[in-house]
Design a protein around this motif. Structure first.
Motif, PDB file in Angstrom:
ATOM      1  N   PRO A   1      -3.000   5.800 -13.959  1.00  0.00           N
ATOM      2  CA  PRO A   1      -3.978   6.697 -13.838  1.00  0.00           C
ATOM      3  C   PRO A   1      -4.338   7.403 -12.429  1.00  0.00           C
ATOM      4  O   PRO A   1      -4.459   8.388 -12.460  1.00  0.00           O
ATOM      5  CB  PRO A   1      -5.192   6.079 -14.444  1.00  0.00           C
ATOM      6  CG  PRO A   1      -4.960   5.096 -15.335  1.00  0.00           C
ATOM      7  CD  PRO A   1      -3.614   4.472 -14.473  1.00  0.00           C
ATOM      8  N   SER A   2      -4.237   6.604 -11.552  1.00  0.00           N
ATOM      9  CA  SER A   2      -4.167   7.245 -10.015  1.00  0.00           C
ATOM     10  C   SER A   2      -3.330   6.197  -9.006  1.00  0.00           C
ATOM     11  O   SER A   2      -3.146   4.998  -9.485  1.00  0.00           O
ATOM     12  CB  SER A   2      -5.662   6.973  -9.623  1.00  0.00           C
ATOM     13  OG  SER A   2      -6.362   5.922  -9.680  1.00  0.00           O
ATOM     14  N   ARG A   3      -3.280   6.735  -7.764  1.00  0.00           N
ATOM     15  CA  ARG A   3      -2.611   6.004  -6.665  1.00  0.00           C
ATOM     16  C   ARG A   3      -3.579   5.269  -6.213  1.00  0.00           C
ATOM     17  O   ARG A   3      -4.836   5.490  -6.386  1.00  0.00           O
ATOM     18  CB  ARG A   3      -1.984   6.995  -5.704  1.00  0.00           C
ATOM     19  CG  ARG A   3      -0.679   7.588  -6.317  1.00  0.00           C
ATOM     20  CD  ARG A   3      -0.330   8.625  -5.204  1.00  0.00           C
ATOM     21  NE  ARG A   3      -0.936   9.928  -5.440  1.00  0.00           N
ATOM     22  CZ  ARG A   3      -0.828  10.884  -4.785  1.00  0.00           C
ATOM     23  NH1 ARG A   3      -0.243  10.821  -3.482  1.00  0.00           N
ATOM     24  NH2 ARG A   3      -1.483  12.046  -4.906  1.00  0.00           N
ATOM     25  N   LEU A   4      -3.402   4.120  -5.540  1.00  0.00           N
ATOM     26  CA  LEU A   4      -4.514   3.135  -4.934  1.00  0.00           C
ATOM     27  C   LEU A   4      -4.734   3.738  -3.558  1.00  0.00           C
ATOM     28  O   LEU A   4      -3.858   3.981  -2.920  1.00  0.00           O
ATOM     29  CB  LEU A   4      -4.090   1.844  -5.018  1.00  0.00           C
ATOM     30  CG  LEU A   4      -3.673   1.244  -6.492  1.00  0.00           C
ATOM     31  CD1 LEU A   4      -3.218  -0.110  -6.350  1.00  0.00           C
ATOM     32  CD2 LEU A   4      -4.872   1.155  -7.260  1.00  0.00           C
ATOM     33  N   THR A   5      -6.026   3.410  -3.131  1.00  0.00           N
ATOM     34  CA  THR A   5      -6.368   3.607  -1.779  1.00  0.00           C
ATOM     35  C   THR A   5      -6.010   2.142  -1.026  1.00  0.00           C
ATOM     36  O   THR A   5      -5.514   1.333  -1.697  1.00  0.00           O
ATOM     37  CB  THR A   5      -7.810   3.685  -1.577  1.00  0.00           C
ATOM     38  OG1 THR A   5      -8.458   2.505  -2.026  1.00  0.00           O
ATOM     39  CG2 THR A   5      -8.534   4.918  -2.335  1.00  0.00           C
ATOM     40  N   GLU A   6      -5.946   2.416   0.209  1.00  0.00           N
ATOM     41  CA  GLU A   6      -5.634   1.110   1.030  1.00  0.00           C
ATOM     42  C   GLU A   6      -6.542  -0.111   0.626  1.00  0.00           C
ATOM     43  O   GLU A   6      -5.890  -1.398   0.510  1.00  0.00           O
ATOM     44  CB  GLU A   6      -5.613   1.379   2.471  1.00  0.00           C
ATOM     45  CG  GLU A   6      -4.997   0.198   3.087  1.00  0.00           C
ATOM     46  CD  GLU A   6      -4.744   0.645   4.695  1.00  0.00           C
ATOM     47  OE1 GLU A   6      -4.233  -0.295   5.439  1.00  0.00           O
ATOM     48  OE2 GLU A   6      -5.094   1.733   5.049  1.00  0.00           O
ATOM     49  N   GLU A   7      -7.996  -0.006   0.460  1.00  0.00           N
ATOM     50  CA  GLU A   7      -8.616  -0.968   0.166  1.00  0.00           C
ATOM     51  C   GLU A   7      -8.546  -1.576  -1.258  1.00  0.00           C
ATOM     52  O   GLU A   7      -8.406  -2.713  -1.509  1.00  0.00           O
ATOM     53  CB  GLU A   7     -10.244  -0.310   0.007  1.00  0.00           C
ATOM     54  CG  GLU A   7     -10.791  -0.024   1.596  1.00  0.00           C
ATOM     55  CD  GLU A   7     -10.183   1.305   2.014  1.00  0.00           C
ATOM     56  OE1 GLU A   7      -9.687   2.395   1.299  1.00  0.00           O
ATOM     57  OE2 GLU A   7     -10.049   1.417   3.432  1.00  0.00           O
ATOM     58  N   GLU A   8      -8.310  -0.782  -2.331  1.00  0.00           N
ATOM     59  CA  GLU A   8      -7.619  -0.916  -3.539  1.00  0.00           C
ATOM     60  C   GLU A   8      -6.429  -1.824  -3.631  1.00  0.00           C
ATOM     61  O   GLU A   8      -6.358  -3.025  -4.538  1.00  0.00           O
ATOM     62  CB  GLU A   8      -7.744   0.281  -4.577  1.00  0.00           C
ATOM     63  CG  GLU A   8      -9.146   0.869  -4.906  1.00  0.00           C
ATOM     64  CD  GLU A   8      -8.831   2.285  -5.538  1.00  0.00           C
ATOM     65  OE1 GLU A   8      -9.748   2.560  -6.312  1.00  0.00           O
ATOM     66  OE2 GLU A   8      -7.451   2.750  -5.304  1.00  0.00           O
TER      67      GLU A   8
ATOM     68  N   TYR B   1       0.789  -1.278  -0.016  1.00  0.00           N
ATOM     69  CA  TYR B   1       0.092   0.268  -0.008  1.00  0.00           C
ATOM     70  C   TYR B   1       0.777   1.163   0.103  1.00  0.00           C
ATOM     71  O   TYR B   1       0.616   2.300  -0.564  1.00  0.00           O
ATOM     72  CB  TYR B   1      -1.045   0.009   1.095  1.00  0.00           C
ATOM     73  CG  TYR B   1      -1.569   1.233   1.539  1.00  0.00           C
ATOM     74  CD1 TYR B   1      -2.604   2.049   0.412  1.00  0.00           C
ATOM     75  CD2 TYR B   1      -1.258   2.160   2.569  1.00  0.00           C
ATOM     76  CE1 TYR B   1      -2.783   3.158   0.520  1.00  0.00           C
ATOM     77  CE2 TYR B   1      -1.754   3.389   2.638  1.00  0.00           C
ATOM     78  CZ  TYR B   1      -2.794   3.957   1.722  1.00  0.00           C
ATOM     79  OH  TYR B   1      -3.331   5.199   1.957  1.00  0.00           O
ATOM     80  N   ARG B   2       1.770   1.092   0.825  1.00  0.00           N
ATOM     81  CA  ARG B   2       2.729   2.545   0.833  1.00  0.00           C
ATOM     82  C   ARG B   2       3.502   2.789  -0.594  1.00  0.00           C
ATOM     83  O   ARG B   2       3.415   3.655  -1.320  1.00  0.00           O
ATOM     84  CB  ARG B   2       3.961   2.567   1.800  1.00  0.00           C
ATOM     85  CG  ARG B   2       3.386   2.537   3.222  1.00  0.00           C
ATOM     86  CD  ARG B   2       4.678   2.605   4.338  1.00  0.00           C
ATOM     87  NE  ARG B   2       5.503   1.556   4.304  1.00  0.00           N
ATOM     88  CZ  ARG B   2       5.131   0.230   5.054  1.00  0.00           C
ATOM     89  NH1 ARG B   2       4.002   0.275   5.899  1.00  0.00           N
ATOM     90  NH2 ARG B   2       6.128  -0.590   5.064  1.00  0.00           N
ATOM     91  N   MET B   3       3.679   1.758  -1.167  1.00  0.00           N
ATOM     92  CA  MET B   3       4.309   1.834  -2.599  1.00  0.00           C
ATOM     93  C   MET B   3       3.409   2.163  -3.456  1.00  0.00           C
ATOM     94  O   MET B   3       3.489   3.136  -4.356  1.00  0.00           O
ATOM     95  CB  MET B   3       4.802   0.247  -3.026  1.00  0.00           C
ATOM     96  CG  MET B   3       5.461   0.276  -4.635  1.00  0.00           C
ATOM     97  SD  MET B   3       6.134  -1.351  -4.520  1.00  0.00           S
ATOM     98  CE  MET B   3       4.743  -2.151  -5.274  1.00  0.00           C
ATOM     99  N   CYS B   4       2.047   1.578  -3.443  1.00  0.00           N
ATOM    100  CA  CYS B   4       0.995   1.948  -4.443  1.00  0.00           C
ATOM    101  C   CYS B   4       0.350   3.363  -4.106  1.00  0.00           C
ATOM    102  O   CYS B   4      -0.483   3.850  -4.941  1.00  0.00           O
ATOM    103  CB  CYS B   4       0.026   0.894  -4.450  1.00  0.00           C
ATOM    104  SG  CYS B   4       0.466  -0.564  -5.090  1.00  0.00           S
ATOM    105  N   SER B   5       0.647   4.018  -3.008  1.00  0.00           N
ATOM    106  CA  SER B   5       0.228   5.331  -2.789  1.00  0.00           C
ATOM    107  C   SER B   5       1.479   6.376  -3.002  1.00  0.00           C
ATOM    108  O   SER B   5       0.950   7.541  -3.021  1.00  0.00           O
ATOM    109  CB  SER B   5      -0.432   5.616  -1.256  1.00  0.00           C
ATOM    110  OG  SER B   5       0.587   5.210  -0.449  1.00  0.00           O
ATOM    111  N   ASP B   6       2.359   6.033  -3.481  1.00  0.00           N
ATOM    112  CA  ASP B   6       3.598   6.846  -3.361  1.00  0.00           C
ATOM    113  C   ASP B   6       3.474   7.512  -5.047  1.00  0.00           C
ATOM    114  O   ASP B   6       3.402   6.874  -6.022  1.00  0.00           O
ATOM    115  CB  ASP B   6       4.989   6.081  -3.619  1.00  0.00           C
ATOM    116  CG  ASP B   6       6.218   6.848  -3.717  1.00  0.00           C
ATOM    117  OD1 ASP B   6       6.394   7.767  -4.777  1.00  0.00           O
ATOM    118  OD2 ASP B   6       7.247   6.590  -3.173  1.00  0.00           O
ATOM    119  N   PRO B   7       3.561   8.864  -5.144  1.00  0.00           N
ATOM    120  CA  PRO B   7       3.223   9.477  -6.364  1.00  0.00           C
ATOM    121  C   PRO B   7       4.196   9.075  -7.437  1.00  0.00           C
ATOM    122  O   PRO B   7       4.051   9.089  -8.489  1.00  0.00           O
ATOM    123  CB  PRO B   7       3.127  11.017  -6.193  1.00  0.00           C
ATOM    124  CG  PRO B   7       3.734  11.045  -4.817  1.00  0.00           C
ATOM    125  CD  PRO B   7       3.460   9.628  -4.054  1.00  0.00           C
TER     126      PRO B   7
END
Length: 186
Positions: A34-41, A21-27
Motif C-alpha cells: 500500500p505504501s513505501r515505508l518511512t525510515e522510522e517505519e 530502509y533504502r529497499m523499503c523506500s524504493d517504489p
C-alpha cells in the motif's frame, strides 16, 4: 543461520537497517504494498523482525550474499496477523533489493526457509500470499512447488479502494514438499 550455495539467512544486525530502509523506500520494490515505508517505519519493522527471531530462532531472516557480507533483503517464515481468513498459519515470504532480482535468490532463499519449516519445525503446511497483480512473486511461489488455492481474499490491512486489496493464496504441504525436494537435500 541457514546457508545455501550463494546465500546466508541470518539474524539481523544494526548494519542491515540502512539498506533495508533504502529497499523499503524504493517504489519498484514496494510496488505491491500500500505504501513505501518511512525510515522510522522501516527501522521499527526491522527491530520487530529481529525480536521475533530472537524469541523463536526463526522468522524473516536477513539475507546476504555469501562471501560478500552484503545485505540484499529478507526471506523466511512468519506467523501473520490473526485477521487473515486462513489464520493461524505460517507463511514464507521475501523482499529483495531490486538490483538482486532475476537471479534466483528469492527462490533459493525461500527453498531453504521451507526446508527449515518442514524439517525443523515439522509444520504440516506453509502458505504464501500476495496482491493478485504481483506476477513476479506468484512465479516464485510456483517455482517453490506451491499451488494457487483459488481462495482469493480481500486483505484486511489494505485500503478498500486499493487495486492491491485482492490477494491470492498459495499453499504447500509437507508431503508435497517432501515429494519435490527430498533428493535436493540428501
Amino acid at each position: 543461520m541457514l546457508t545455501t550455495d550463494r546465500l546466508i539467512l541470518r539474524q539481523w544486525t544494526e548494519d542491515d537497517f540502512a539498506p533495508f530502509y533504502r529497499m523499503c523506500s524504493d517504489p519498484d520494490v514496494m510496488e505491491f504494498f500500500p505504501s513505501r515505508l518511512t525510515e522510522e517505519e522501516s527501522d521499527a519493522m526491522a527491530r520487530k523482525i529481529q525480536s521475533l527471531i530472537q524469541e523463536r530462532d526463526w522468522g524473516f531472516w536477513a539475507v546476504e550474499l555469501r562471501g560478500l557480507d552484503k545485505f540484499i533483503g529478507f526471506t523466511g517464515l512468519h506467523m501473520p496477523k490473526a485477521n487473515l481468513p486462513f489464520a493461524p498459519c505460517v507463511e514464507v515470504g521475501w523482499r529483495l533489493a531490486k538490483e538482486h532480482w532475476n537471479r534466483g535468490y528469492a527462490t533459493e532463499a525461500a527453498t531453504a526457509a521451507l526446508h527449515y519449516a518442514f524439517e525443523q519445525l515439522v509444520l504440516d503446511e506453509v502458505v504464501s500470499f500476495t496482491a493478485q497483480t504481483n506476477q513476479r512473486s506468484q512465479a516464485v511461489m510456483e517455482k517453490l512447488g506451491m499451488s494457487n488455492t483459488g481462495e482469493n481474499f480481500m486483505h484486511p490491512d489494505v485500503p478498500d479502494d486499493s487495486t492491491l486489496r485482492e490477494h491470492v493464496l498459495y499453499r504447500i504441504t509437507r508431503s508435497e514438499w517432501q515429494e519435490k525436494y527430498t533428493s535436493h537435500f540428501e
